[in-house]
Design a protein around this motif. Structure first.
Motif, mmCIF file in Angstrom:
data_model
loop_
_atom_site.group_PDB
_atom_site.id
_atom_site.type_symbol
_atom_site.label_atom_id
_atom_site.label_comp_id
_atom_site.label_asym_id
_atom_site.label_seq_id
_atom_site.Cartn_x
_atom_site.Cartn_y
_atom_site.Cartn_z
ATOM 1 N N GLY A 115 0.806 -1.216 0.000
ATOM 2 C CA GLY A 115 0.000 0.000 0.000
ATOM 3 C C GLY A 115 0.838 1.264 0.000
ATOM 4 N N SER A 116 0.141 2.392 0.193
ATOM 5 C CA SER A 116 0.793 3.685 -0.010
ATOM 6 C C SER A 116 1.470 4.194 1.261
ATOM 7 C CB SER A 116 -0.215 4.715 -0.505
ATOM 8 O OG SER A 116 -1.111 5.034 0.534
ATOM 9 N N PHE A 117 2.357 5.152 1.058
ATOM 10 C CA PHE A 117 3.115 5.731 2.173
ATOM 11 C C PHE A 117 3.621 7.111 1.769
ATOM 12 C CE2 PHE A 117 5.697 3.044 -0.513
ATOM 13 C CZ PHE A 117 6.798 3.820 -0.798
ATOM 14 N N ASP A 118 3.957 7.918 2.788
ATOM 15 C CA ASP A 118 4.536 9.249 2.560
ATOM 16 C C ASP A 118 6.023 9.191 2.846
ATOM 17 O OD1 ASP A 118 2.014 10.341 2.068
ATOM 18 O OD2 ASP A 118 1.680 10.716 4.203
ATOM 19 N N VAL A 119 6.789 9.902 2.031
ATOM 20 C CA VAL A 119 8.221 10.039 2.274
ATOM 21 C C VAL A 119 8.500 11.518 2.554
ATOM 22 C CG1 VAL A 119 10.546 9.711 1.360
ATOM 23 C CG2 VAL A 119 8.728 8.119 0.734
ATOM 24 N N ARG A 120 9.276 11.754 3.605
ATOM 25 C CA ARG A 120 9.682 13.119 3.959
ATOM 26 C C ARG A 120 11.200 13.220 3.777
ATOM 27 N NH1 ARG A 120 8.830 14.607 10.067
ATOM 28 N NH2 ARG A 120 10.778 13.464 10.216
ATOM 29 N N ILE A 121 11.611 14.105 2.889
ATOM 30 C CA ILE A 121 13.037 14.275 2.577
ATOM 31 C C ILE A 121 13.497 15.589 3.216
ATOM 32 C CG2 ILE A 121 14.748 14.447 0.723
ATOM 33 C CD1 ILE A 121 12.429 13.271 -1.126
ATOM 34 N N GLU A 122 14.503 15.493 4.086
ATOM 35 C CA GLU A 122 15.003 16.709 4.743
ATOM 36 C C GLU A 122 16.388 17.060 4.204
ATOM 37 O OE1 GLU A 122 15.296 16.473 9.006
ATOM 38 O OE2 GLU A 122 15.803 18.607 9.192
ATOM 39 N N SER A 123 16.540 18.300 3.791
ATOM 40 C CA SER A 123 17.838 18.755 3.272
ATOM 41 C C SER A 123 18.777 19.033 4.432
ATOM 42 C CB SER A 123 17.670 20.034 2.461
ATOM 43 O OG SER A 123 17.498 21.131 3.342
ATOM 44 N N VAL A 124 20.048 19.185 4.101
ATOM 45 C CA VAL A 124 21.049 19.524 5.088
ATOM 46 C C VAL A 124 20.727 20.881 5.733
ATOM 47 C CG1 VAL A 124 22.644 20.678 3.485
ATOM 48 C CG2 VAL A 124 23.559 19.400 5.433
ATOM 49 N N GLY A 125 19.916 21.689 5.057
ATOM 50 C CA GLY A 125 19.505 22.986 5.598
ATOM 51 C C GLY A 125 18.235 22.910 6.440
ATOM 52 N N ILE B 90 6.496 13.554 -0.381
ATOM 53 C CA ILE B 90 5.899 12.912 -1.553
ATOM 54 C C ILE B 90 5.114 11.679 -1.090
ATOM 55 C CG2 ILE B 90 8.057 11.639 -2.053
ATOM 56 C CD1 ILE B 90 7.233 11.772 -5.034
ATOM 57 N N THR B 91 3.939 11.490 -1.698
ATOM 58 C CA THR B 91 3.147 10.284 -1.434
ATOM 59 C C THR B 91 3.402 9.294 -2.554
ATOM 60 O OG1 THR B 91 1.459 11.601 -0.338
ATOM 61 C CG2 THR B 91 0.817 9.391 -1.052
ATOM 62 N N ILE B 92 3.756 8.078 -2.195
ATOM 63 C CA ILE B 92 4.046 7.039 -3.188
ATOM 64 C C ILE B 92 3.000 5.933 -3.027
ATOM 65 C CG2 ILE B 92 5.734 5.241 -3.809
ATOM 66 C CD1 ILE B 92 7.935 7.292 -3.186
ATOM 67 N N PRO B 93 2.347 5.523 -4.134
ATOM 68 C CA PRO B 93 1.217 4.580 -4.016
ATOM 69 C C PRO B 93 1.607 3.190 -3.541
ATOM 70 C CG PRO B 93 1.584 5.237 -6.315
ATOM 71 C CD PRO B 93 2.529 6.047 -5.489
ATOM 72 N N THR C 125 1.736 12.452 -7.970
ATOM 73 C CA THR C 125 2.345 12.018 -6.724
ATOM 74 C C THR C 125 1.869 12.774 -5.496
ATOM 75 O OG1 THR C 125 4.174 13.517 -7.135
ATOM 76 C CG2 THR C 125 4.457 11.250 -7.855
ATOM 77 N N GLY C 126 1.232 13.919 -5.705
ATOM 78 C CA GLY C 126 0.704 14.669 -4.566
ATOM 79 C C GLY C 126 1.772 15.137 -3.606
ATOM 80 N N ALA C 127 2.935 15.555 -4.140
ATOM 81 C CA ALA C 127 4.007 16.017 -3.265
ATOM 82 C C ALA C 127 3.785 17.475 -2.878
ATOM 83 C CB ALA C 127 5.338 15.876 -3.980
ATOM 84 N N SER C 128 4.368 17.847 -1.763
ATOM 85 C CA SER C 128 4.254 19.239 -1.341
ATOM 86 C C SER C 128 5.478 19.610 -0.534
ATOM 87 C CB SER C 128 3.004 19.432 -0.486
ATOM 88 O OG SER C 128 3.106 18.622 0.659
#
Ligand SMILES: *[C@@H]1O[C@H](CO)[C@@H](O)[C@H](O)[C@H]1NC(C)=O
Ligand SMILES: *[C@@H]1O[C@H](CO)[C@@H](O)[C@H](O)[C@H]1NC(C)=O
Length: 286
Positions: free
Chosen positions: A202-212, A218-221, A256-259
């Motif tokens: 199933g689907s899940f959200d990924v949170r990418i944090e920059s060095v800053g 992004i939501t991935i199905p 992808t419904g990213a924000s």
């Protein structure tokens, strides 16, 4: 008088928030005493970008393999460096795409094993080892938004993510299974993939944090081996020296419904609030 004092305070706060949003997300201090060698097979480096001209690569051959100190277990994968040479009085910007584990030069604190294309800008190949180079970190001149790929061999219960096409390096990648309330931080491997061992179908959200400290979501199905997505954002490099010009912030993948949610969004909101208040006070003064 009271109003005037308030007005001055507001003005100071406004300038504070302006300067805060223009701080480069990484240190750009100049490092001297670096050295460089070259190597001739730069594709399929340890940072996972595979063929440098392929979909995961930087799209050019200006790259370096970093010794263990600079490579830092993959944390500097995707970092760009502007290296200057006293041999030619020229500089070149390269992206770190590989590690250089060899004993010898690579064990120095600041050594770059360069592609021949990058090396040629800084000195003749006949010199062999270039000494006395200087460098500083710069944002990468990538086009479009940050991208993400699930590793070859991923399945419903295990995956690993490669983050690429980012202007700055990545501090953290976290996953939240749909229906759950918390994000779980992943571990970055030395080959630059972020390992996610506890997936479910199933689907899940990924949170990418920059060095800053900026976030892209992004939501991935579902988990899919080698599936690539472009997020809807790129990390900010406001305030960085050597920011490449050219197109940025291209079209995101619509499905992808990213924000994005960022600290600089918050500070520009503060900025607008302060501006409105300042103008209100000016009006009241008249
Ligand atoms: C590089 O610049 C230095 C200082 O200006 C100068 O002495 C040197 O001749 C230059 N070297 C080359 C190869 O242009
Ligand atoms: C790299 O750094 C040198 C020296 O500061 C500078 O002159 C040059 O413009 C920089 N190159 C890029 C592409 O930013």
């Amino acid at each position: 008088m009271k109003t005037f004092v308030l007005f001055v305070i507001l003005l100071c706060l406004t300038f504070l928030s302006i300067s805060k949003s223009e701080t480069c997300p990484f240190s750009q201090s100049l490092v001297s005493g670096a050295s460089a060698t070259y190597y001739t097979d730069p594709n399929a480096g340890n940072c996972g970008y595979e063929n440098l001209m392929g979909p995961l690569g930087p799209g050019n051959l200006f790259i370096a393999a970093l010794g263990p100190n600079l490579y830092n277990n993959g944390k500097n994968c995707g970092q760009c460096f502007n290296i200057s040479s006293p041999y030619t009085n020229r500089s070149v910007v390269i992206m770190a795409t590989d590690s250089c584990p060899d004993s010898g030069y690579c064990q120095r604190s600041s050594h770059f094993d360069l592609s021949t294309q990058a090396f040629d800008v800084l000195g003749a190949q006949s010199i062999g080892v270039l000494e006395g180079l200087t460098y500083y970190k710069v944002p990468c001149g990538v086009n479009g938004n940050v991208k993400i790929m699930m590793k070859d061999g991923s399945n419903d219960y295990w995956t690993a993510f490669l983050i690429y096409n980012s202007k700055v390096t990545i501090k953290d990648v976290s996953v939240k299974i749909t229906g759950k309330s918390t994000y779980t931080s992943l571990t970055q491997s030395s080959y630059n993939y972020w390992i996610s061992p506890n997936m479910v179908p199933g689907s899940f959200d990924v949170r990418i944090e920059s060095v800053g400290g900026e976030f892209i979501y992004i939501t991935i199905p579902k988990v899919e081996s080698r599936k690539q997505y472009e997020t809807s954002s790129q990390f900010s490099v406001d305030g960085c020296v050597g920011t490449p010009s050219g197109p940025s912030g291209g079209l995101g993948s619509p499905s992808t419904g990213a924000s994005i949610g960022t600290p600089s969004d918050a500070s520009s909101l503060t900025l607008y609030a302060l501006f409105s208040l300042t103008i209100l006070f000016l009006v009241m003064l008249n």
